[in-house]
Write an enzyme that holds these catalytic residues in place. Sequence first.
Site, mmCIF file in Angstrom:
data_model
loop_
_atom_site.group_PDB
_atom_site.id
_atom_site.type_symbol
_atom_site.label_atom_id
_atom_site.label_comp_id
_atom_site.label_asym_id
_atom_site.label_seq_id
_atom_site.Cartn_x
_atom_site.Cartn_y
_atom_site.Cartn_z
ATOM 1 N N GLY A 113 -4.322 -5.757 15.301
ATOM 2 C CA GLY A 113 -4.474 -7.155 15.710
ATOM 3 C C GLY A 113 -5.548 -7.892 14.926
ATOM 4 O O GLY A 113 -6.100 -8.877 15.400
ATOM 5 N N GLY A 114 -5.830 -7.434 13.720
ATOM 6 C CA GLY A 114 -6.796 -8.133 12.873
ATOM 7 C C GLY A 114 -8.240 -7.940 13.309
ATOM 8 O O GLY A 114 -9.149 -8.516 12.718
ATOM 9 N N GLU A 153 4.393 -1.373 7.233
ATOM 10 C CA GLU A 153 3.905 -2.647 6.689
ATOM 11 C C GLU A 153 3.459 -2.468 5.242
ATOM 12 O O GLU A 153 2.707 -1.539 4.931
ATOM 13 C CB GLU A 153 2.723 -3.153 7.526
ATOM 14 C CG GLU A 153 3.099 -3.455 8.957
ATOM 15 C CD GLU A 153 1.992 -4.172 9.732
ATOM 16 O OE1 GLU A 153 2.330 -4.902 10.680
ATOM 17 O OE2 GLU A 153 0.798 -4.002 9.401
ATOM 18 N N HIS A 160 -5.698 -12.975 9.954
ATOM 19 C CA HIS A 160 -4.919 -11.764 9.694
ATOM 20 C C HIS A 160 -3.952 -11.437 10.823
ATOM 21 O O HIS A 160 -3.565 -10.297 11.015
ATOM 22 C CB HIS A 160 -5.825 -10.560 9.444
ATOM 23 C CG HIS A 160 -6.756 -10.764 8.302
ATOM 24 N ND1 HIS A 160 -6.320 -11.009 7.036
ATOM 25 C CD2 HIS A 160 -8.103 -10.789 8.248
ATOM 26 C CE1 HIS A 160 -7.352 -11.170 6.245
ATOM 27 N NE2 HIS A 160 -8.450 -11.047 6.954
ATOM 28 N N HIS A 174 3.046 -10.365 3.116
ATOM 29 C CA HIS A 174 3.149 -9.266 4.070
ATOM 30 C C HIS A 174 4.640 -9.083 4.342
ATOM 31 O O HIS A 174 5.259 -9.947 4.945
ATOM 32 C CB HIS A 174 2.392 -9.617 5.357
ATOM 33 C CG HIS A 174 2.595 -8.619 6.470
ATOM 34 N ND1 HIS A 174 1.545 -7.976 7.083
ATOM 35 C CD2 HIS A 174 3.712 -8.166 7.079
ATOM 36 C CE1 HIS A 174 2.024 -7.161 8.011
ATOM 37 N NE2 HIS A 174 3.338 -7.270 8.035
ATOM 38 N N LYS A 186 -5.961 4.480 10.367
ATOM 39 C CA LYS A 186 -5.477 3.922 9.098
ATOM 40 C C LYS A 186 -5.913 4.817 7.932
ATOM 41 O O LYS A 186 -5.209 4.919 6.930
ATOM 42 C CB LYS A 186 -6.045 2.520 8.889
ATOM 43 C CG LYS A 186 -5.455 1.463 9.816
ATOM 44 C CD LYS A 186 -5.930 0.064 9.417
ATOM 45 C CE LYS A 186 -5.871 -0.915 10.554
ATOM 46 N NZ LYS A 186 -4.704 -1.770 10.613
ATOM 47 N N LYS A 204 -11.851 -2.587 6.924
ATOM 48 C CA LYS A 204 -10.919 -2.450 8.049
ATOM 49 C C LYS A 204 -11.390 -1.340 8.959
ATOM 50 O O LYS A 204 -11.878 -0.314 8.474
ATOM 51 C CB LYS A 204 -9.535 -2.030 7.554
ATOM 52 C CG LYS A 204 -8.712 -3.098 6.927
ATOM 53 C CD LYS A 204 -7.313 -2.538 6.680
ATOM 54 C CE LYS A 204 -6.517 -3.507 5.843
ATOM 55 N NZ LYS A 204 -5.179 -2.996 5.557
ATOM 56 N N ARG A 234 5.574 1.726 17.178
ATOM 57 C CA ARG A 234 6.029 1.086 18.426
ATOM 58 C C ARG A 234 6.993 -0.040 18.056
ATOM 59 O O ARG A 234 7.209 -0.317 16.874
ATOM 60 C CB ARG A 234 4.841 0.482 19.147
ATOM 61 C CG ARG A 234 4.040 -0.431 18.212
ATOM 62 C CD ARG A 234 3.014 -1.263 18.904
ATOM 63 N NE ARG A 234 1.992 -1.743 17.998
ATOM 64 C CZ ARG A 234 2.090 -2.785 17.198
ATOM 65 N NH1 ARG A 234 3.197 -3.497 17.171
ATOM 66 N NH2 ARG A 234 1.108 -3.140 16.402
HETATM 67 P P1 ADP Z 1 -4.087 -4.929 11.746
HETATM 68 O O1 ADP Z 1 -3.618 -3.547 12.046
HETATM 69 O O2 ADP Z 1 -5.432 -5.232 12.326
HETATM 70 O O3 ADP Z 1 -3.073 -5.975 12.027
HETATM 71 P P2 ADP Z 1 -3.377 -4.685 8.944
HETATM 72 O O4 ADP Z 1 -3.857 -3.535 8.159
HETATM 73 O O5 ADP Z 1 -1.957 -4.624 9.448
HETATM 74 O O6 ADP Z 1 -4.360 -4.945 10.188
HETATM 75 O O7 ADP Z 1 -3.556 -6.013 8.112
HETATM 76 C C1 ADP Z 1 -3.328 -7.287 8.674
HETATM 77 C C2 ADP Z 1 -3.204 -8.337 7.601
HETATM 78 O O8 ADP Z 1 -4.373 -8.387 6.803
HETATM 79 C C3 ADP Z 1 -2.083 -8.129 6.623
HETATM 80 O O9 ADP Z 1 -0.892 -8.630 7.093
HETATM 81 C C4 ADP Z 1 -2.573 -8.879 5.400
HETATM 82 O O10 ADP Z 1 -2.377 -10.255 5.541
HETATM 83 C C5 ADP Z 1 -4.051 -8.658 5.447
HETATM 84 N N1 ADP Z 1 -4.435 -7.535 4.594
HETATM 85 C C6 ADP Z 1 -4.541 -6.239 4.958
HETATM 86 N N2 ADP Z 1 -4.938 -5.487 3.918
HETATM 87 C C7 ADP Z 1 -5.097 -6.309 2.867
HETATM 88 C C8 ADP Z 1 -5.520 -6.151 1.504
HETATM 89 N N3 ADP Z 1 -5.883 -4.974 1.014
HETATM 90 N N4 ADP Z 1 -5.547 -7.242 0.711
HETATM 91 C C9 ADP Z 1 -5.212 -8.449 1.198
HETATM 92 N N5 ADP Z 1 -4.825 -8.680 2.454
HETATM 93 C C10 ADP Z 1 -4.767 -7.624 3.291
#
Ligand code: ADP
Length: 666
Positions: free
Chosen positions: A164-165, A275, A235, A208, A116, A158, A292
């Site tokens: 997957g959160g 995303e 998430h 999102h 990321k 993160k 993917r």
């Molecule tokens: P993963 O790859 O683990 O799924 P993501 O980066 O796609 O993680 O983020 C998953 C979710 O987390 C997003 O859909 C959103 O709801 C929340 N999220 C991610 N980044 C932010 C942020 N900077 N501020 C608020 N919510 C966030």
Amino acid sequence: MFNKLLIANRGEISCRVIKTARKMGIRTVAVYSDADANALHVQMADEAFRLGPAPSRDSYLQAQKIIDIAKQHNVDAIHPGYGFLSENSMFAKLCSDNGIAFVGPPVLAIDAMGSKSAAKRIMQDAGVPLVPGYHGDDQSAEIIKKHADDMGYPVLLKAAAGGGGKGMRQVWSSDEFDEALAAAKREAMSSFNDDIMLVEKYLTQPRHVEIQVFCDNHGNGVYLHERDCSVQRRHQKVIEEAPAPGMSDALRKQMGEAALRAANAIDYRGAGTVEFLLDADGQFYFMEMNTRLQVEHPVTEMITGLDLVEWQLRVANNETLPLSQAQIPLNGHAFEARIYAEDPDNNFLPATGTLQLLKPPVEGPNVRVDTGVSQGDEVSVYYDPMIAKLIVWDENRDKALARLCQSLRQYHIEGLTTNIDFLYNLAASKTFAQANLTTDFIDRHQDVLNQTSEYDLHRLLPLATLTILETGKKLTRPSSGDPYSPWSMANHWRANETHIQSVKIAVGDNEYDISVQQSAGEQDVVIVFDGQTYRCQATLNDDTLLASINGHRSTTAVASHAESVTLFTADEAFRFRHVMPDLGLSDDNESGGGFSAPMNGTVVSLNVEPGVSVKAGQTLMIMEAMKMEHAIKAPSAGVVKEFFFKAGELVDGGAMLLEFDAEVSE
Ligand code: ADP
């Protein structure tokens, strides 16, 4: 086109890919672990080969073994599905080194988005807007914290390798930072074997919204519109829809073009998803690109009428994209609800068990069920506990939502805890209908979503009583086996008199006494509950109760396992227990049972010393199950007298974890 496609995956996505391959005349090869030897994807494929024991690292993550199988059996393409090896560039490279087409993007594109942090640097250069934050190489805790402090709280930690959160933590103040960073790093290490972190400003109420893109090897790229995946827990997505409610054509175009810029920046090929977080004021920020096919791709298929797996196979086969941007349809509205084995009342903890009953709604042009399990299958601790995806379509959002509610009501599962009632509450709620979507939707509406419906006991308890009577009759017939079954009550009936008997039914924590009268020679049973009398007749055919109560006839699906029974009426799933009068079992439940392990897992850490006072809500210990950490918290002030496990030990679900003495206030 390819002759033989191997699907390096399991479950619903494996089945989904097989369907399209079959439609295109491509032979299919499945792979499986010992836990999946009889799984649906194995049955559906033309051929199937064993990979190894149940744990993913011994089976679905065995890249070389998969390649060996492919080579031995003349496979010319591999579809990785999602999860497992789908975003593993080494696997993509192994495929191409062995002359097998990888149905996914080029190695370099996977690598570019694999981290990321690195992805954010590339996007910055390509002029794609980013959430403010720190994604640098210096990983010292002080530096990361300094960036968080400077940015101001709340922030979001993160894992750079995350998905997957997992490995993600919100931090609301500087004091919480160290503990959150340590926990996020631990989770990242155990899930991804990599604990590089980044920190971002946490946007408090974003949506999102993600864009589906497709690129071929001939310089063409299109976006297949957006999906709104704001409704999340931990998430992770719960309900997705397309198009995003309230999306203007202008913003769709702006976001679609930004997504294509992102794809072009890494020379992308095939299906990908960019995303974004979308603010209330229409600002959007790049979050990540998934290289993917996504779980939620069916909503895009429903509104475009396109088969994305077919497109993937065509692009992998070096064909040009079938449509240009202007030709991509957008019709009506689609929802996808993810049906999970999990407990919404217990922080969405994954559940395991056997699917004793699995009756999805009937599929048709408007209702689609993507699943990888059949009745009798086990949902195990080894893999993601998703049971199915329920996808519905209609010409507008209101109609599609009504269909979603109706189909959720028709989704009958017994044997393990699922989120179906929760999904129904969500889909049927006023706020969801108003499409006031943000990523904290579930947290904001907790009270509405978790409420167990107010049962109409005057309608349901007579049905429940009839179910007990009819089941009892069946079980005491000579052929039925167990004369000691708790259902065996028909032997109490005597000829030539009116027999009165009491039945006790438990619904949640409440128990109800019901009186049942039947006169010799009479068909009717008279049920008396709460001063009201119901004259009834009933028969139980297989799993269907046909009942007539005070002249009102109804048909109800019945499912029972262990001592719990579920009635699936048109309006709700009603769960109850038949309480046996004389079994003499004592429930010693006074401790509340709050300290038993919620499921099989590992103890990560003991966070307090035995004998030292703790506050209510303080974390006592942390368990890890399915790669997610679960904090066991003090229900009140008190002391832990003893922990029964040490950090690192494996724990069976239900085992007592610790002994806690609540503080008695004077
Ligand atoms: P993963 O790859 O683990 O799924 P993501 O980066 O796609 O993680 O983020 C998953 C979710 O987390 C997003 O859909 C959103 O709801 C929340 N999220 C991610 N980044 C932010 C942020 N900077 N501020 C608020 N919510 C966030």
